[in-house]
Enzyme design. Structure first.
Site, PDB file in Angstrom:
ATOM      1  CE  LYS A  90      -4.185  -1.887   2.120  1.00 18.41           C
ATOM      2  NZ  LYS A  90      -3.920  -3.324   2.286  1.00 18.41           N
ATOM      3  NE  ARG A  95     -10.693 -11.559   9.274  1.00 15.15           N
ATOM      4  CZ  ARG A  95     -11.221 -10.366   9.506  1.00 15.15           C
ATOM      5  NH1 ARG A  95     -11.375  -9.949  10.748  1.00 15.15           N
ATOM      6  NH2 ARG A  95     -11.601  -9.605   8.499  1.00 15.15           N
ATOM      7  CB  ILE A 106       8.224  11.405  -3.196  1.00 18.19           C
ATOM      8  CG1 ILE A 106       9.451  10.682  -2.623  1.00 18.19           C
ATOM      9  CG2 ILE A 106       7.747  12.500  -2.239  1.00 18.19           C
ATOM     10  CD1 ILE A 106      10.694  11.572  -2.555  1.00 18.19           C
ATOM     11  N   PRO A 107       7.412   9.776  -5.831  1.00 18.86           N
ATOM     12  CG  PRO A 107       6.669  10.791  -7.811  1.00 18.86           C
ATOM     13  CD  PRO A 107       6.937  11.072  -6.364  1.00 18.86           C
TER      14      PRO A 107
HETATM   15  O1  C5P Z   1     -11.376 -10.646   6.054  1.00 19.06           O
HETATM   16  P1  C5P Z   1     -10.190 -11.448   5.645  1.00 19.06           P
HETATM   17  O2  C5P Z   1      -9.479 -12.096   6.786  1.00 19.06           O
HETATM   18  O3  C5P Z   1     -10.499 -12.413   4.530  1.00 19.06           O
HETATM   19  O4  C5P Z   1      -9.167 -10.371   5.074  1.00 19.06           O
HETATM   20  C1  C5P Z   1      -8.036 -10.683   4.295  1.00 19.06           C
HETATM   21  C2  C5P Z   1      -7.371  -9.408   3.820  1.00 19.06           C
HETATM   22  O5  C5P Z   1      -8.262  -8.660   3.014  1.00 19.06           O
HETATM   23  C3  C5P Z   1      -6.902  -8.483   4.930  1.00 19.06           C
HETATM   24  O6  C5P Z   1      -5.515  -8.635   5.052  1.00 19.06           O
HETATM   25  C4  C5P Z   1      -7.214  -7.088   4.438  1.00 19.06           C
HETATM   26  O7  C5P Z   1      -6.066  -6.502   3.854  1.00 19.06           O
HETATM   27  C5  C5P Z   1      -8.201  -7.289   3.320  1.00 19.06           C
HETATM   28  N1  C5P Z   1      -9.574  -6.838   3.650  1.00 19.06           N
HETATM   29  C6  C5P Z   1     -10.021  -5.636   3.170  1.00 19.06           C
HETATM   30  N2  C5P Z   1     -11.303  -5.229   3.417  1.00 19.06           N
HETATM   31  C7  C5P Z   1     -12.148  -5.995   4.136  1.00 19.06           C
HETATM   32  C8  C5P Z   1     -11.708  -7.210   4.649  1.00 19.06           C
HETATM   33  C9  C5P Z   1     -10.401  -7.600   4.387  1.00 19.06           C
HETATM   34  O8  C5P Z   1      -9.266  -4.915   2.509  1.00 19.06           O
HETATM   35  N3  C5P Z   1     -13.387  -5.565   4.346  1.00 19.06           N
END
Ligand code: C5P
Length: 237
Positions: free
Chosen positions: A69, A216, A73-74
């Site tokens: 993420k 998860r 700066i470039p």
């Molecule tokens: O919810 P879960 O455990 O599947 O999330 C996996 C990844 O997805 C997290 O590391 C997070 O970066 C991203 N995520 C997200 N927005 C959500 C849920 C998860 O960006 N609502």
């Protein structure tokens, strides 16, 4: 319609390794075995375990999405992208809201590494219209996602990250070769009867996402290998 970007269905599932240490992440990789070939390493695991864990995954034949993420700066972004290329990473994220100069610098840097693609992160899924307004963005979330996705396309990014709710809009707008990577997937058993939200892996892929990021629902399952296989079967169906 199913669009394939090389490999089987299992390659479209990116397992998120959201762990505080290398040992627990490695344990999940071992449990999933050869069936799972694509993993996301985020800020937590990278900070805790360091790049050597990423290198180990790559050396074990896994593809790695390093979810950095980037918003800098470039020249700093270009240098960080080059470092991910040296590690053998396949996907790296840059915030699209950093602007076209940053995105173009990331893409130019990644061009030195044939296996590396730059994903532009549109709007993080925790932000709603109100949160956007707080930082001076008057557009709604879908409007902002679309604007940033088009900016990413113009800058030559290989794909975007967006929530399940924007997958269809993006697929209808972006060229077919652009990746659409979608986190926030709901396990099938929790999503039954909730057809309006389109957040199961199958719904999101059907809507046009090329990859889903799943954490998860697999890592916290009683048997992660069975959950992963069920997810593959869900996509196959
Ligand atoms: O919810 P879960 O455990 O599947 O999330 C996996 C990844 O997805 C997290 O590391 C997070 O970066 C991203 N995520 C997200 N927005 C959500 C849920 C998860 O960006 N609502």
């Amino acid at each position: 319609m199913k669009i394939f970007f090389g490999g089987g269905l299992n390659q479209r599932i990116i397992v998120s390794l959201d762990f505080p240490a290398a040992a627990s992440a490695a344990d999940l990789v071992r449990k999933l075995g050869p069936a799972a070939s694509f993993y996301k390493v985020g800020l937590q695991l990278l900070t805790a375990a360091g790049p050597s864990f990423v290198r180990e995954l790559v050396d074990a034949g896994k593809r790695v999405f390093l979810d950095l993420k980037l918003f800098e700066i470039p020249s700093s972004v270009a240098a960080a992208v080059a470092a991910t290329g040296e590690l053998g990473v396949s996907l790296v994220t840059v915030h699209a809201s950093a602007g076209s100069a940053v995105l173009e610098a990331a893409v130019a840097s990644a061009a030195h590494f044939p296996g590396l693609k730059v994903l532009a992160l549109t709007v993080i899924t925790s932000m709603d219209d109100e949160a956007l307004r707080e930082v001076g963005v008057v557009s709604t979330v879908p409007e902002q996602v679309l604007r940033l996705a088009l900016l990413a396309q113009a800058a030559g990014c290989h794909g975007v990250v967006a929530s399940p709710l924007e997958a269809r809009l993006l697929r209808n707008t972006l060229p077919q070769e652009m990746l659409i990577v979608t986190p926030g997937i709901q396990p099938l058993e929790f999503a039954k009867g909730d057809h309006a939200r389109f957040t199961t892996a199958a719904q999101v892929i059907e809507a046009g996402a090329t990859h889903v990021v799943v954490g998860r629902p697999i890592s916290r399952a009683l048997n992660p290998a069975i959950s992963f296989a069920a997810l593959c079967a869900e996509l196959d169906g």
